[in-house]
Design a protein around this motif. Structure first.
Motif, PDB file in Angstrom:
ATOM      1  N   ASP A  55       3.060  -1.185  -3.685  1.00  0.00           N
ATOM      2  CA  ASP A  55       4.400  -1.602  -4.093  1.00  0.00           C
ATOM      3  C   ASP A  55       5.416  -0.821  -3.265  1.00  0.00           C
ATOM      4  O   ASP A  55       5.619   0.375  -3.482  1.00  0.00           O
ATOM      5  CB  ASP A  55       4.594  -1.332  -5.590  1.00  0.00           C
ATOM      6  CG  ASP A  55       5.917  -1.867  -6.124  1.00  0.00           C
ATOM      7  OD1 ASP A  55       6.896  -1.951  -5.351  1.00  0.00           O
ATOM      8  OD2 ASP A  55       5.973  -2.209  -7.318  1.00  0.00           O
ATOM      9  N   ASP A  56       6.024  -1.504  -2.293  1.00  0.00           N
ATOM     10  CA  ASP A  56       7.033  -0.902  -1.426  1.00  0.00           C
ATOM     11  C   ASP A  56       6.589   0.478  -0.947  1.00  0.00           C
ATOM     12  O   ASP A  56       7.252   1.485  -1.168  1.00  0.00           O
ATOM     13  CB  ASP A  56       8.374  -0.809  -2.162  1.00  0.00           C
ATOM     14  CG  ASP A  56       9.537  -0.462  -1.236  1.00  0.00           C
ATOM     15  OD1 ASP A  56       9.370  -0.571   0.002  1.00  0.00           O
ATOM     16  OD2 ASP A  56      10.593  -0.061  -1.740  1.00  0.00           O
ATOM     17  N   ARG A  57       5.460   0.503  -0.251  1.00  0.00           N
ATOM     18  CA  ARG A  57       4.878   1.782   0.148  1.00  0.00           C
ATOM     19  C   ARG A  57       5.754   2.545   1.136  1.00  0.00           C
ATOM     20  O   ARG A  57       5.563   3.757   1.324  1.00  0.00           O
ATOM     21  CB  ARG A  57       3.478   1.576   0.713  1.00  0.00           C
ATOM     22  CG  ARG A  57       3.382   0.651   1.909  1.00  0.00           C
ATOM     23  CD  ARG A  57       1.937   0.415   2.304  1.00  0.00           C
ATOM     24  NE  ARG A  57       1.833  -0.308   3.559  1.00  0.00           N
ATOM     25  CZ  ARG A  57       0.688  -0.523   4.186  1.00  0.00           C
ATOM     26  NH1 ARG A  57      -0.446  -0.079   3.658  1.00  0.00           N
ATOM     27  NH2 ARG A  57       0.653  -1.185   5.326  1.00  0.00           N
ATOM     28  N   HIS A  65      12.511  -1.702  -7.484  1.00  0.00           N
ATOM     29  CA  HIS A  65      11.274  -1.306  -8.156  1.00  0.00           C
ATOM     30  C   HIS A  65      11.307  -1.669  -9.641  1.00  0.00           C
ATOM     31  O   HIS A  65      12.366  -1.596 -10.271  1.00  0.00           O
ATOM     32  CB  HIS A  65      11.053   0.202  -8.017  1.00  0.00           C
ATOM     33  CG  HIS A  65      10.689   0.637  -6.635  1.00  0.00           C
ATOM     34  ND1 HIS A  65      10.366   1.928  -6.313  1.00  0.00           N
ATOM     35  CD2 HIS A  65      10.593  -0.057  -5.464  1.00  0.00           C
ATOM     36  CE1 HIS A  65      10.090   2.020  -5.024  1.00  0.00           C
ATOM     37  NE2 HIS A  65      10.238   0.832  -4.487  1.00  0.00           N
ATOM     38  N   PRO A  66      10.153  -2.046 -10.218  1.00  0.00           N
ATOM     39  CA  PRO A  66       8.900  -2.300  -9.515  1.00  0.00           C
ATOM     40  C   PRO A  66       8.886  -3.699  -8.915  1.00  0.00           C
ATOM     41  O   PRO A  66       9.359  -4.649  -9.534  1.00  0.00           O
ATOM     42  CB  PRO A  66       7.854  -2.167 -10.613  1.00  0.00           C
ATOM     43  CG  PRO A  66       8.566  -2.636 -11.857  1.00  0.00           C
ATOM     44  CD  PRO A  66       9.999  -2.194 -11.684  1.00  0.00           C
ATOM     45  N   GLN A  91       6.793  -7.440   5.755  1.00  0.00           N
ATOM     46  CA  GLN A  91       6.982  -7.084   4.354  1.00  0.00           C
ATOM     47  C   GLN A  91       5.633  -7.140   3.648  1.00  0.00           C
ATOM     48  O   GLN A  91       4.792  -7.986   3.974  1.00  0.00           O
ATOM     49  CB  GLN A  91       7.948  -8.063   3.676  1.00  0.00           C
ATOM     50  CG  GLN A  91       9.305  -8.176   4.357  1.00  0.00           C
ATOM     51  CD  GLN A  91      10.163  -9.238   3.685  1.00  0.00           C
ATOM     52  OE1 GLN A  91       9.819 -10.410   3.679  1.00  0.00           O
ATOM     53  NE2 GLN A  91      11.285  -8.827   3.118  1.00  0.00           N
ATOM     54  N   ARG A  92       5.440  -6.276   2.650  1.00  0.00           N
ATOM     55  CA  ARG A  92       4.157  -6.254   1.945  1.00  0.00           C
ATOM     56  C   ARG A  92       4.365  -5.787   0.501  1.00  0.00           C
ATOM     57  O   ARG A  92       4.875  -4.697   0.261  1.00  0.00           O
ATOM     58  CB  ARG A  92       3.185  -5.303   2.633  1.00  0.00           C
ATOM     59  CG  ARG A  92       1.783  -5.298   2.009  1.00  0.00           C
ATOM     60  CD  ARG A  92       0.972  -4.086   2.460  1.00  0.00           C
ATOM     61  NE  ARG A  92       0.845  -3.975   3.897  1.00  0.00           N
ATOM     62  CZ  ARG A  92      -0.148  -4.502   4.610  1.00  0.00           C
ATOM     63  NH1 ARG A  92      -1.098  -5.194   4.021  1.00  0.00           N
ATOM     64  NH2 ARG A  92      -0.191  -4.326   5.919  1.00  0.00           N
ATOM     65  N   GLN A  93       3.952  -6.626  -0.437  1.00  0.00           N
ATOM     66  CA  GLN A  93       3.814  -6.236  -1.842  1.00  0.00           C
ATOM     67  C   GLN A  93       2.461  -6.794  -2.287  1.00  0.00           C
ATOM     68  O   GLN A  93       2.337  -7.984  -2.567  1.00  0.00           O
ATOM     69  CB  GLN A  93       4.945  -6.822  -2.706  1.00  0.00           C
ATOM     70  CG  GLN A  93       6.359  -6.633  -2.189  1.00  0.00           C
ATOM     71  CD  GLN A  93       6.848  -5.190  -2.207  1.00  0.00           C
ATOM     72  OE1 GLN A  93       6.136  -4.287  -2.621  1.00  0.00           O
ATOM     73  NE2 GLN A  93       8.067  -4.972  -1.754  1.00  0.00           N
ATOM     74  N   GLU A  94       1.430  -5.947  -2.320  1.00  0.00           N
ATOM     75  CA  GLU A  94       0.075  -6.422  -2.572  1.00  0.00           C
ATOM     76  C   GLU A  94      -0.683  -5.488  -3.506  1.00  0.00           C
ATOM     77  O   GLU A  94      -0.380  -4.297  -3.604  1.00  0.00           O
ATOM     78  CB  GLU A  94      -0.716  -6.516  -1.257  1.00  0.00           C
ATOM     79  CG  GLU A  94      -0.283  -7.628  -0.323  1.00  0.00           C
ATOM     80  CD  GLU A  94      -1.186  -7.695   0.898  1.00  0.00           C
ATOM     81  OE1 GLU A  94      -1.730  -8.778   1.162  1.00  0.00           O
ATOM     82  OE2 GLU A  94      -1.351  -6.665   1.596  1.00  0.00           O
TER      83      GLU A  94
END
Length: 262
Positions: A55-57, A65-66, A91-94
């Motif tokens: 989550d938004d690393r 967030h979250p 972008q990444r939310q995984e």
């Protein structure tokens, strides 16, 4: 998800929503029976259902967030146009993996055959793009590893599509129009034999209501890199899209089930 929704989903997947009944018959090239190994609840397990949460690393958007959380019986992945991964061109939310307790998770190793069934809701704001937008991946764990399988939203000749591709060899397993699947629940049935060289296989089924929109298989393919394979879900997309399709959006998943072929 309402009780009615659970019943309809179970019927659409041939009973996959029922932990007692299990999914329908095995892939034709494999004999055996499917054993339920993973059946988390969003309302009960929350993000504890997964091996890891990304989550938004890069901590690019703390106000958002979250970005990944459980809401009712669904897992929600929210993506804002301002979100950035550690590689700032994407972008990444995984989430990754199938956790079975606080200290253990399932490991998909060479020679094993696994099946994942779930429902996904793709809103109209989550559009196909000219560059990559993945909503499911199979990868070897570890930084910098290449994807083995990707389920993607891709523009092909200007049209929005959803596809499954074997990324190692660039083999397209199947593709169908995305727009009829927008703003409604779609049932996913994904099967993989983890095999090196030509020892692997995959099957990909999408159902919209009572209609099967995709049912495609590939055998004799490479589905293994090293160590193990691990599924990922969420939104992972490039910022290089040239179609103007990047918007604030989200993805919903529900009724995740994992079975191993015995």
């Amino acid at each position: 998800m309402s009780t009615t929704r659970r019943v309809l989903l179970g019927a659409a997947l041939g009973g996959a929503a029922s932990t007692a009944a299990g999914p329908p018959a095995a892939t034709p090239d494999r004999a055996g029976s499917w054993r339920l190994k993973w059946s988390p609840s969003a309302s009960g397990d929350g993000l504890g259902a997964f091996e890891t949460v990304e989550d938004d690393r890069a901590n690019s958007h703390p106000a958002g967030h979250p970005h990944i959380h459980a809401t009712g019986d669904n897992w929600r992945f929210t993506m804002h146009t301002v979100d950035r991964d550690t590689s700032t061109d994407r972008q990444r939310q995984e989430v990754t993996g199938l956790r079975t307790s606080g200290s253990s998770y399932l490991k998909w190793t060479e020679g094993q055959t696994w099946r994942i069934t779930y429902a996904m809701y793709i809103p109209g704001s989550l559009k196909a793009t000219t560059t990559f937008t993945h909503i499911m991946q199979m990868k070897q764990p570890g930084n910098g590893t290449s994807p083995i399988v990707v389920q993607s939203l891709r523009r092909v000749n200007g049209k929005q599509s959803i596809e499954l591709k074997l990324a190692i060899a660039g083999i397209l397993v199947g593709r169908t129009d995305l727009e009829p699947l927008h703003d409604r629940w779609t049932d996913v049935d994904f099967q993989i034999k983890v095999g090196n060289g030509s020892a692997g296989s995959v099957r990909w089924i999408l159902k919209s209501g009572s209609t099967t929109v995709v049912d495609e298989s590939r055998t004799g393919v490479d589905t293994f890199l090293a160590d193990r394979a691990r599924p990922k879900w969420g939104i992972y997309r490039s910022l290089g899209d040239t179609s103007g399709s990047l918007q604030n959006t989200y993805l919903l998943l529900s009724n995740l089930r994992g079975h191993q072929l015995a």
